[in-house]
Design an enzyme around this catalytic site. Sequence first.
Site, PDB file in Angstrom:
ATOM      1  N   ASP A 128      -0.792   6.365   6.798  1.00  0.00           N
ATOM      2  CA  ASP A 128      -1.936   5.505   6.530  1.00  0.00           C
ATOM      3  C   ASP A 128      -2.051   4.565   7.733  1.00  0.00           C
ATOM      4  O   ASP A 128      -1.206   3.704   7.951  1.00  0.00           O
ATOM      5  CB  ASP A 128      -1.682   4.707   5.249  1.00  0.00           C
ATOM      6  CG  ASP A 128      -2.775   3.691   4.932  1.00  0.00           C
ATOM      7  OD1 ASP A 128      -3.671   3.478   5.773  1.00  0.00           O
ATOM      8  OD2 ASP A 128      -2.707   3.083   3.840  1.00  0.00           O
ATOM      9  N   LYS A 133     -11.247  -2.100   8.081  1.00  0.00           N
ATOM     10  CA  LYS A 133     -10.362  -3.045   8.748  1.00  0.00           C
ATOM     11  C   LYS A 133     -10.620  -3.104  10.251  1.00  0.00           C
ATOM     12  O   LYS A 133     -10.731  -4.172  10.831  1.00  0.00           O
ATOM     13  CB  LYS A 133      -8.905  -2.695   8.472  1.00  0.00           C
ATOM     14  CG  LYS A 133      -8.541  -2.794   6.994  1.00  0.00           C
ATOM     15  CD  LYS A 133      -7.098  -2.407   6.739  1.00  0.00           C
ATOM     16  CE  LYS A 133      -6.777  -2.409   5.249  1.00  0.00           C
ATOM     17  NZ  LYS A 133      -6.864  -3.742   4.637  1.00  0.00           N
ATOM     18  N   TRP A 138       0.828  -1.208   0.000  1.00  0.00           N
ATOM     19  CA  TRP A 138       0.000   0.000   0.000  1.00  0.00           C
ATOM     20  C   TRP A 138       0.867   1.264   0.000  1.00  0.00           C
ATOM     21  O   TRP A 138       0.534   2.246  -0.666  1.00  0.00           O
ATOM     22  CB  TRP A 138      -0.969  -0.012   1.174  1.00  0.00           C
ATOM     23  CG  TRP A 138      -1.791  -1.270   1.191  1.00  0.00           C
ATOM     24  CD1 TRP A 138      -1.902  -2.178   2.203  1.00  0.00           C
ATOM     25  CD2 TRP A 138      -2.589  -1.796   0.113  1.00  0.00           C
ATOM     26  NE1 TRP A 138      -2.724  -3.219   1.838  1.00  0.00           N
ATOM     27  CE2 TRP A 138      -3.154  -3.013   0.565  1.00  0.00           C
ATOM     28  CE3 TRP A 138      -2.881  -1.351  -1.173  1.00  0.00           C
ATOM     29  CZ2 TRP A 138      -3.993  -3.797  -0.238  1.00  0.00           C
ATOM     30  CZ3 TRP A 138      -3.717  -2.127  -1.972  1.00  0.00           C
ATOM     31  CH2 TRP A 138      -4.262  -3.328  -1.505  1.00  0.00           C
TER      32      TRP A 138
END
Length: 361
Positions: A171, A195, A101
């Site tokens: 993030d 998540k 990511w």
Amino acid sequence: MGRVYNFSAGPAVLPEEVLREAAEEMLDYKGTGMSVMEMSHRSKAFETIIQEAEQDLRDLMNIPDNYKVLFLQGGAHLQFSAIPMNLMKNRVADYIITGQWAKKAYKEAQKYGKAVAVASSEDKTFSYIPDCSDLPIDEDADYVYICENNTIYGTKFKTLPNTKGKPLVSDISSCFLSEPVDVTKYGLLYGGAQKNVGPAGVVIVIVREDLVTEDVLDGTPTICMYKTQADAKSLYNTPPAYGIYICGKVFKWIKKQGGLEAMKEYNEKKAKILYDFLDQSKLFHGTVAKEDRSLMNVPFVTGDPDLDAEFVKEATSAGFVNLKGHRTVGGMRASIYNAMPIEGVQKLVEFMKKFEEAHQA
């Protein structure tokens, strides 16, 4: 069929208490005669929902008044673009690459300016966090970017990088609300809700006010401007209303558990059960440097892809679902987010012990 133990990396397990409350309110939210799914985002009822959600999040994270909280859409992927569009004034940004990511965010930023990879752990399949105490930070860098918890690879920054005065952008999708955090150490934090916070469809951005300006890159879509969203209090357009409602319930649930200190303690207990087993197992082993292990995502392997596949199949039949590892790593991965009960981890380890006994050479 009863509830399974869902070890998915996301969309992921939610607290049963939250799901039951939402079910009870599905047809009639607090006497409105309608579901939150059906109500106007301009209504008084929804205004209360989003304002309470923001305040509860501020309480949980001790978010200072000079930070804006934005409930947005587009997931983390849209933020890969929105961050450089809003923050890359000098067209320079430094990225620390610790997984897929962060790498995707880095590649996206290259479309908008000079994105520099100042550190990476790709040389060992992202199985560790590189030393970030003295990085070659560019003098013109507008920010330094990290993915704090790496969902796929199971690593976590235990010490934040030395950004040498540049704003830190993080993030936090897969470690959101799993432990206390000092928001003042960041210029911007953001995370997809799916998540550890709520259902898919919501991304939460926490950004310092001085970074919320009209001075954005030419061509930045109006909807991607943080100032647009901040001025409209996340209601510039129809927000992901039902997702925000569920996130708000999760915030209240975490408060009820004792807040982020209590969540961290609980998460450490869960992770210890699994890591302790992996460390002594003769069949299974973890794939991450011990000092960099995540509390949220635990990848492990047997060393035999066929045996890994057999384990996943048998585990699924036994009610332990979504344990297959990401395709870039293989093996297995147990995501043990806030809502995963400790019994789920205990029973998974019991199952792993039986599997190991049955497959000893």
